[in-house]
Every structure is written in C-alpha cells, then in structure tokens.
Design a protein around this motif. Sequence first.
Motif, PDB file in Angstrom:
ATOM      1  N   ARG A 136       0.833  -1.207   0.000  1.00  0.00           N
ATOM      2  CA  ARG A 136       0.000   0.000   0.000  1.00  0.00           C
ATOM      3  C   ARG A 136       0.869   1.259   0.000  1.00  0.00           C
ATOM      4  N   SER A 137       1.920   1.241   0.806  1.00  0.00           N
ATOM      5  CA  SER A 137       2.837   2.384   0.843  1.00  0.00           C
ATOM      6  C   SER A 137       3.543   2.559  -0.490  1.00  0.00           C
ATOM      7  N   ALA A 138       3.901   1.441  -1.128  1.00  0.00           N
ATOM      8  CA  ALA A 138       4.560   1.513  -2.430  1.00  0.00           C
ATOM      9  C   ALA A 138       3.649   2.158  -3.470  1.00  0.00           C
ATOM     10  N   LEU A 139       2.368   1.842  -3.412  1.00  0.00           N
ATOM     11  CA  LEU A 139       1.408   2.466  -4.325  1.00  0.00           C
ATOM     12  C   LEU A 139       1.307   3.961  -4.047  1.00  0.00           C
ATOM     13  N   MET A 140       1.211   4.317  -2.788  1.00  0.00           N
ATOM     14  CA  MET A 140       1.069   5.712  -2.403  1.00  0.00           C
ATOM     15  C   MET A 140       2.305   6.527  -2.791  1.00  0.00           C
ATOM     16  N   ASP A 141       3.476   5.912  -2.696  1.00  0.00           N
ATOM     17  CA  ASP A 141       4.723   6.615  -3.002  1.00  0.00           C
ATOM     18  C   ASP A 141       5.050   6.618  -4.493  1.00  0.00           C
ATOM     19  N   GLY A 142       4.198   5.991  -5.305  1.00  0.00           N
ATOM     20  CA  GLY A 142       4.432   5.991  -6.741  1.00  0.00           C
ATOM     21  C   GLY A 142       5.500   5.025  -7.193  1.00  0.00           C
ATOM     22  N   GLU A 143       5.737   3.951  -6.424  1.00  0.00           N
ATOM     23  CA  GLU A 143       6.749   2.967  -6.826  1.00  0.00           C
ATOM     24  C   GLU A 143       6.271   2.098  -7.990  1.00  0.00           C
ATOM     25  N   PHE A 144       4.963   2.083  -8.220  1.00  0.00           N
ATOM     26  CA  PHE A 144       4.399   1.355  -9.348  1.00  0.00           C
ATOM     27  C   PHE A 144       3.772   2.357 -10.317  1.00  0.00           C
ATOM     28  N   ALA A 145       3.805   2.023 -11.595  1.00  0.00           N
ATOM     29  CA  ALA A 145       3.260   2.910 -12.620  1.00  0.00           C
ATOM     30  C   ALA A 145       1.809   2.558 -12.929  1.00  0.00           C
ATOM     31  N   PRO A 146       1.016   3.527 -13.385  1.00  0.00           N
ATOM     32  CA  PRO A 146      -0.360   3.225 -13.796  1.00  0.00           C
ATOM     33  C   PRO A 146      -0.372   2.128 -14.864  1.00  0.00           C
ATOM     34  N   GLY A 147      -1.220   1.130 -14.665  1.00  0.00           N
ATOM     35  CA  GLY A 147      -1.332   0.040 -15.621  1.00  0.00           C
ATOM     36  C   GLY A 147      -0.322  -1.076 -15.449  1.00  0.00           C
ATOM     37  N   GLU A 148       0.649  -0.890 -14.557  1.00  0.00           N
ATOM     38  CA  GLU A 148       1.690  -1.906 -14.360  1.00  0.00           C
ATOM     39  C   GLU A 148       1.089  -3.205 -13.814  1.00  0.00           C
ATOM     40  N   ARG A 149       1.566  -4.324 -14.341  1.00  0.00           N
ATOM     41  CA  ARG A 149       1.100  -5.615 -13.853  1.00  0.00           C
ATOM     42  C   ARG A 149       1.963  -6.061 -12.672  1.00  0.00           C
ATOM     43  N   LEU A 150       1.313  -6.503 -11.610  1.00  0.00           N
ATOM     44  CA  LEU A 150       2.009  -6.999 -10.431  1.00  0.00           C
ATOM     45  C   LEU A 150       1.845  -8.509 -10.352  1.00  0.00           C
ATOM     46  N   ARG A 151       2.949  -9.187 -10.154  1.00  0.00           N
ATOM     47  CA  ARG A 151       2.917 -10.647 -10.046  1.00  0.00           C
ATOM     48  C   ARG A 151       3.171 -11.056  -8.605  1.00  0.00           C
ATOM     49  N   ILE A 152       2.280 -11.885  -8.087  1.00  0.00           N
ATOM     50  CA  ILE A 152       2.352 -12.295  -6.686  1.00  0.00           C
ATOM     51  C   ILE A 152       3.684 -12.968  -6.378  1.00  0.00           C
ATOM     52  N   LYS A 153       4.139 -13.813  -7.284  1.00  0.00           N
ATOM     53  CA  LYS A 153       5.396 -14.522  -7.054  1.00  0.00           C
ATOM     54  C   LYS A 153       6.560 -13.542  -6.952  1.00  0.00           C
ATOM     55  N   ASP A 154       6.590 -12.552  -7.832  1.00  0.00           N
ATOM     56  CA  ASP A 154       7.670 -11.559  -7.807  1.00  0.00           C
ATOM     57  C   ASP A 154       7.626 -10.732  -6.525  1.00  0.00           C
ATOM     58  N   LEU A 155       6.424 -10.336  -6.123  1.00  0.00           N
ATOM     59  CA  LEU A 155       6.284  -9.539  -4.902  1.00  0.00           C
ATOM     60  C   LEU A 155       6.716 -10.333  -3.675  1.00  0.00           C
ATOM     61  N   SER A 156       6.340 -11.615  -3.623  1.00  0.00           N
ATOM     62  CA  SER A 156       6.726 -12.434  -2.470  1.00  0.00           C
ATOM     63  C   SER A 156       8.238 -12.591  -2.407  1.00  0.00           C
ATOM     64  N   SER A 157       8.876 -12.682  -3.568  1.00  0.00           N
ATOM     65  CA  SER A 157      10.336 -12.782  -3.607  1.00  0.00           C
ATOM     66  C   SER A 157      10.981 -11.488  -3.126  1.00  0.00           C
ATOM     67  N   GLN A 158      10.461 -10.353  -3.595  1.00  0.00           N
ATOM     68  CA  GLN A 158      11.017  -9.049  -3.207  1.00  0.00           C
ATOM     69  C   GLN A 158      10.834  -8.783  -1.718  1.00  0.00           C
ATOM     70  N   LEU A 159       9.703  -9.236  -1.175  1.00  0.00           N
ATOM     71  CA  LEU A 159       9.401  -8.984   0.232  1.00  0.00           C
ATOM     72  C   LEU A 159       9.955 -10.060   1.161  1.00  0.00           C
ATOM     73  N   GLY A 160      10.452 -11.136   0.568  1.00  0.00           N
ATOM     74  CA  GLY A 160      11.030 -12.208   1.375  1.00  0.00           C
ATOM     75  C   GLY A 160      10.003 -12.985   2.175  1.00  0.00           C
ATOM     76  N   THR A 161       8.816 -13.183   1.596  1.00  0.00           N
ATOM     77  CA  THR A 161       7.748 -13.915   2.277  1.00  0.00           C
ATOM     78  C   THR A 161       7.225 -15.026   1.368  1.00  0.00           C
ATOM     79  N   SER A 162       6.347 -15.824   1.911  1.00  0.00           N
ATOM     80  CA  SER A 162       5.662 -16.828   1.095  1.00  0.00           C
ATOM     81  C   SER A 162       4.590 -16.138   0.254  1.00  0.00           C
ATOM     82  N   ILE A 163       3.986 -16.885  -0.632  1.00  0.00           N
ATOM     83  CA  ILE A 163       2.972 -16.331  -1.527  1.00  0.00           C
ATOM     84  C   ILE A 163       1.689 -15.963  -0.779  1.00  0.00           C
TER      85      ILE A 163
END
Length: 223
Positions: free
Chosen positions: A21-48
């Motif tokens: 949520r903070s990443a969205l608010m700070d503009g870390e993602f672009a409008p229309g950008e696709r987010l992949r759960i697997k990639d996010l879990s890897s970046q955050l160091g958590t399970s899916i």
Amino acid sequence: MSILLQLSSENLSSRVYGRIRSALMDGEFAPGERLRIKDLSSQLGTSITPVREAIFKLVSERALEMRAATAIHVPILGPDDLRQIQLMRLALEGAAAERACTLMTPADLDRLAKIQEEFVIAAAKDAALAAKLNTDFHFGLLRAAQMPLVTATVENFWVMMGPLLRTFHNEMPRREISSRNHKHYQVLRALRKRDPQAARVAIQDDIRWSDVIIAWLEKQNAA
C-alpha cells in the motif's frame, strides 16, 4: 493452529499489505503496471500466501484491479476519477491545513521545511523520490493537524492516485516543480504566520495542480 501462530500469520499479512500500500502511495508502481504475486513475495522475502491476501484486500479497496485470476494491475484512473479525488482532497486537506496552524510545533514546521528542501533537489533529477517527498510533505501536514480519521480517509485517495502522481512529476517541467514559487512554500509561510485561512488556500492551490494530470489524461484519451 495455535493462537500465537495465527497472530503471527495475521501480523505478517498486515505488514505485507502495508508495504504494498505504501509503495502504491509513493508511486513505486506505474499506472497500468502488472504486479505478479510470485515476484512480490520474492522481493518482500515472504511466502505467496500473505502477498495474495494483501493483494485481494487492495483489490477490494480499488487500489488494485484484477482483470483475470492471475492478472493484477495498478489501476489507470480516468479524468472523472481524479476530479472526484481532487474535490474531496480540497475539502479535507484544506481543513487539516487550517487546523495545523493552531497545533503545529516548531519541530513539526522544521520537518516540513526540510522535506520541502529535499523535494526541490529531487524534483530536478529523480521523479520517483520527488513523488515520495511530496507525499511526505502532505502527510506531515495532516499528522500535525491531529485528525486521524481525516488522515485515514485522505490516505485512501493517495493510494489510488500515487501512481498518477509519479506521472505528474515525470510530465511537469522540472523548473516549475523545483521553483521557489512552489505552493508548498506558500503553505510554510502561512504556517509560520499562524494564518489558518492562508494555509487552507495554499494547500488547496497545490492540490489544484492535479489539473495538469487531468488535462494530460484527457489528451491521452482523445488520442
């Protein structure tokens, strides 16, 4: 599952939700950008699982949209969406700026001034950092107003429009963003003078700069 394990799982999901949520608010993602759960879990160091739970919650809040079972995208707001957000921000952030005049401490004011100086430097060379510092300025003002319900409501709008603000800082001429005539300086002057009406007007003038994004969106739609 024990109560402690359940609490631990819930806390992890909550932290993941807060980070995305903070990443969205700070503009870390672009409008229309696709987010992949697997990639996010890897970046955050958590399970899916906690990432999936966070994504579903953000979809329910309209901060993300799900176009298919596995296709999660950052929404692209239209001009009418942004006009509605602008209308509500004018009222709520304007009222908060007015109240902050009576409650802001010298330390609060010093922090806001420092954020603005960093913003001016970033605006000339780093749009992503400038977007984050712009967010920090507005929420520093909101926190100083000590209106938690208002702050929480405004935060929802910022989560939705954060990606568009990144576009704003990419599209806006650098010299205008970094100018000493930037509306944040007018806010700071009003706060120093303890002038509630001037503070309200200054922050509302700053919010109206989103007209630039509205005009840009209309041009894109026409094309």
